[in-house]
Design a protein around this motif. Structure first.
Motif, short mmCIF file in Angstrom:
data_model
loop_
_atom_site.label_atom_id
_atom_site.label_comp_id
_atom_site.label_asym_id
_atom_site.label_seq_id
_atom_site.Cartn_x
_atom_site.Cartn_y
_atom_site.Cartn_z
N ILE A 94 24.94 51.17 21.98
CA ILE A 94 23.69 51.08 21.21
C ILE A 94 23.85 50.11 20.04
CG2 ILE A 94 22.14 52.36 19.68
CD1 ILE A 94 22.51 54.78 21.49
N LEU A 95 24.97 50.20 19.34
CA LEU A 95 25.19 49.35 18.17
C LEU A 95 25.34 47.88 18.57
CD1 LEU A 95 25.72 48.99 15.15
CD2 LEU A 95 28.13 49.47 15.60
N ILE A 96 26.19 47.61 19.56
CA ILE A 96 26.48 46.22 19.92
C ILE A 96 25.28 45.58 20.64
CG2 ILE A 96 27.96 44.74 21.30
CD1 ILE A 96 30.22 46.74 20.79
N ASP A 97 24.74 46.29 21.64
CA ASP A 97 23.60 45.73 22.37
C ASP A 97 22.37 45.62 21.47
OD1 ASP A 97 25.25 45.66 24.53
OD2 ASP A 97 24.41 47.44 25.51
N GLY A 98 22.18 46.63 20.62
CA GLY A 98 21.06 46.57 19.68
C GLY A 98 21.21 45.41 18.71
N SER A 99 22.43 45.16 18.25
CA SER A 99 22.66 44.04 17.34
C SER A 99 22.40 42.71 18.04
CB SER A 99 24.10 44.08 16.81
OG SER A 99 24.34 45.27 16.09
N ALA A 100 22.86 42.58 19.28
CA ALA A 100 22.64 41.34 20.02
C ALA A 100 21.16 41.08 20.27
CB ALA A 100 23.40 41.40 21.35
N LEU A 101 20.45 42.13 20.67
CA LEU A 101 19.02 41.97 20.94
C LEU A 101 18.25 41.72 19.64
CD1 LEU A 101 16.93 41.96 23.15
CD2 LEU A 101 16.66 44.43 22.88
N THR A 102 18.63 42.39 18.57
CA THR A 102 18.00 42.16 17.28
C THR A 102 18.20 40.72 16.82
OG1 THR A 102 18.27 44.47 16.59
CG2 THR A 102 17.97 42.83 14.86
N ALA A 103 19.43 40.22 16.96
CA ALA A 103 19.71 38.84 16.56
C ALA A 103 18.87 37.86 17.36
CB ALA A 103 21.20 38.54 16.74
N SER A 104 18.72 38.12 18.65
CA SER A 104 17.90 37.24 19.50
C SER A 104 16.45 37.23 19.03
CB SER A 104 17.99 37.71 20.95
OG SER A 104 17.13 36.95 21.78
N ALA B 18 35.57 40.81 15.06
CA ALA B 18 36.42 41.97 14.78
C ALA B 18 35.58 43.23 14.63
CB ALA B 18 37.22 41.72 13.50
N ALA B 19 34.38 43.11 14.04
CA ALA B 19 33.51 44.27 13.88
C ALA B 19 33.08 44.83 15.23
CB ALA B 19 32.28 43.89 13.05
N ALA B 20 32.80 43.95 16.19
CA ALA B 20 32.42 44.41 17.53
C ALA B 20 33.58 45.13 18.21
CB ALA B 20 31.97 43.21 18.37
N ARG B 21 34.78 44.59 18.06
CA ARG B 21 35.96 45.26 18.66
C ARG B 21 36.21 46.61 18.00
NH1 ARG B 21 38.13 39.93 18.29
NH2 ARG B 21 39.24 40.55 16.40
N ASN B 22 36.09 46.68 16.69
CA ASN B 22 36.31 47.94 15.98
C ASN B 22 35.28 48.99 16.36
OD1 ASN B 22 38.47 46.77 14.65
ND2 ASN B 22 37.28 46.23 12.84
N ALA B 23 34.04 48.57 16.61
CA ALA B 23 32.99 49.51 17.00
C ALA B 23 33.33 50.15 18.34
CB ALA B 23 31.65 48.80 17.08
#
Length: 350
Positions: free
Chosen positions: A176-186, A160-165
Motif C-alpha cells: 500500500i505504501l510503495i504502490d500508493g507512493s508511486a501512483l501518487t507521484a504519477s 533506501a526508504a522503499a527497501r526499509n518499508a
C-alpha cells in the motif's frame, strides 16, 4: 459508555489535534510537504540520470535544475508585480481620487458598504502592502532554502526508504505504501504538467486580451495570470480582479473595466471549466467542492503556500485511500478514482 460510542469523540479530538499541530508547526511541516511534492515530480529524472552518471552527479544536476526553475519563476513573477506596484506607487494620488469617485458613485446608488470600506481602505494602505512584500520575500527565500535541503536529502534516501518499508512493514502494508507512493507521484506529475500548460495558455490569452484593449502592462498581467493560475479558484479570481481595477483606473470608464472583466472571466471559465478537466482526465477527477475546501483549508493553515499545495495533498490522500478496501469509500465519495489496478501501478513504477 461502549467502545464504539467513544470512537467518534476520540476521532474528532484526534483531527483537531492534528490540524492544530499542522498550523502551529507550519515552519516545520510546510517545507517537508513541499519537498515531498518536488521529490515526487523529479524522482524519475533522478533515477534515469543515475543510469548514465554517478548518483551524486545526477543529484547535483537535478537539484541545480530545481533551483534554476525556482529562480526563473520567482524572477518573472517579481518583475511583473514589481512593475505594476511601482506604477501604482508613482500614481497613488490619481488612484486615490479615482477610488474616492467610485466610492461616491456606489454610495449614490445605495451601496452604503462602499463608504464603510472607504474608511479603512486607501491607496496608502495598498502601498504599505506592496512595500511589505520585501519582508515576505525574505521569508520565502529562507523557506525555499530549507526545501532544497530536504529535497537533496530525500532524493538520496528514496530507494533506501522503499527497501526499509519492505523490511519493516507487512507485505500488505508495504505494498500500500510503495504502490500508493508511486501512483501518487504519477498523478502529481500529471497535475503539474496540466496545470503548467493551462497556466501558459491562460497567461498568453490574458496578455493578448490586455494588449488588444490597450491596457498598460499587458505582458505583466499575463505573467501574473500565469503565476496565480497555480492556485485553484483563488488565483484566477485575483488574476481577473487586479487588471479589472487597473483598467478602471487607466481608462476612467466603468464600461471599459466591465468589458475587460467579462473577457478575463470568459478566458478563465473556458480554460478552467472546459479545457483543463478534459486534459487532466479522470485520473485527477476530484469534486469541485473538495478542491475549493482544500484551497481554503490549507491556506488557513499555511498561507499562500497552503493554497498552492492543498490540491496536491488532497490528491495524495485520496490516492492512498483508494489503495485500501477499508478507505476506498473516501476516494469514491470525493470523486477520486475508486481504485488503481495492478496494471496502473506497474505502469507507474516501471
Amino acid at each position: 459508555m461502549t467502545e464504539r460510542a467513544l470512537v467518534a469523540p476520540i476521532t474528532i479530538l484526534a483531527i483537531i489535534a492534528v490540524v492544530s499541530a499542522l498550523q502551529i508547526g507550519a515552519a516545520v511541516f510546510a517545507p517537508v510537504a513541499c519537498a515531498l511534492f518536488i521529490i515526487a515530480i523529479v524522482w524519475p529524472l533522478q533515477r534515469n540520470l543515475q543510469l548514465f552518471v554517478p548518483k551524486l552527479v545526477a543529484l547535483a544536476a537535478v537539484v541545480g535544475m530545481i533551483v534554476l526553475a525556482f529562480f526563473v519563476v520567482a524572477s518573472i513573477t517579481t518583475w511583473g508585480f514589481g512593475r505594476i506596484g511601482r506604477s501604482i506607487i508613482a500614481d497613488s494620488a490619481r488612484f486615490q481620487v479615482l477610488y474616492d469617485q467610485l466610492a461616491e458613485w456606489l454610495e449614490g446608488h445605495g451601496i452604503v458598504v462602499a463608504g464603510v470600506w472607504a474608511e479603512h481602505f486607501n491607496v496608502g494602505w495598498l502601498v504599505r502592502i506592496l512595500q511589505g512584500s520585501a519582508v515576505r520575500l525574505n521569508t520565502m527565500i529562507s523557506f525555499w532554502i530549507v526545501v532544497v535541503v530536504y529535497v537533496l536529502l530525500g532524493l538520496l534516501d528514496t530507494e533506501a526508504a522503499a527497501r526499509n518499508a519492505k523490511v519493516a512493514l507487512s507485505p500488505r502494508s508495504a505494498s500500500i505504501l510503495i504502490d500508493g507512493s508511486a501512483l501518487t507521484a504519477s498523478k502529481l506529475r500529471r497535475y503539474m504538467v496540466v496545470r503548467t500548460l493551462m497556466s501558459l495558455v491562460t497567461g498568453s490569452m490574458v496578455w493578448a486580451l490586455s494588449a488588444a484593449f490597450g491596457l498598460r502592462f499587458a505582458a505583466e498581467w499575463g505573467i501574473i495570470a500565469f503565476a496565480l493560475n497555480y492556485i485553484p479558484f483563488m488565483g484566477p479570481f485575483i488574476a481577473t480582479l487586479l487588471p479589472t481595477l487597473y483598467a478602471f483606473a487607466q481608462f476612467g470608464s466603468p464600461q471599459s473595466a466591465i468589458v475587460i472583466f467579462a473577457g478575463l472571466n470568459v478566458i478563465q471559465f473556458v480554460i478552467g471549466s472546459y479545457i483543463e478537466p478534459r486534459v487532466a482526465g479522470y485520473a485527477l477527477a476530484i469534486s469541485p467542492f473538495v478542491v475549493l475546501f482544500s484551497v481554503f483549508f490549507w491556506s488557513f493553515l499555511w498561507g499562500v503556500f497552503g493554497a498552492f499545495i492543498g490540491v496536491p495533498i488532497t490528491i495524495a490522500v485520496l490516492t492512498y485511500c483508494a489503495q485500501s478496501p477499508s478507505t476506498v469509500w473516501i476516494a469514491r465519495l470525493m470523486g477520486s478514482p475508486a481504485g488503481s489496478s495492478e496494471a496502473q501501478v506497474q505502469n507507474v513504477t516501471q
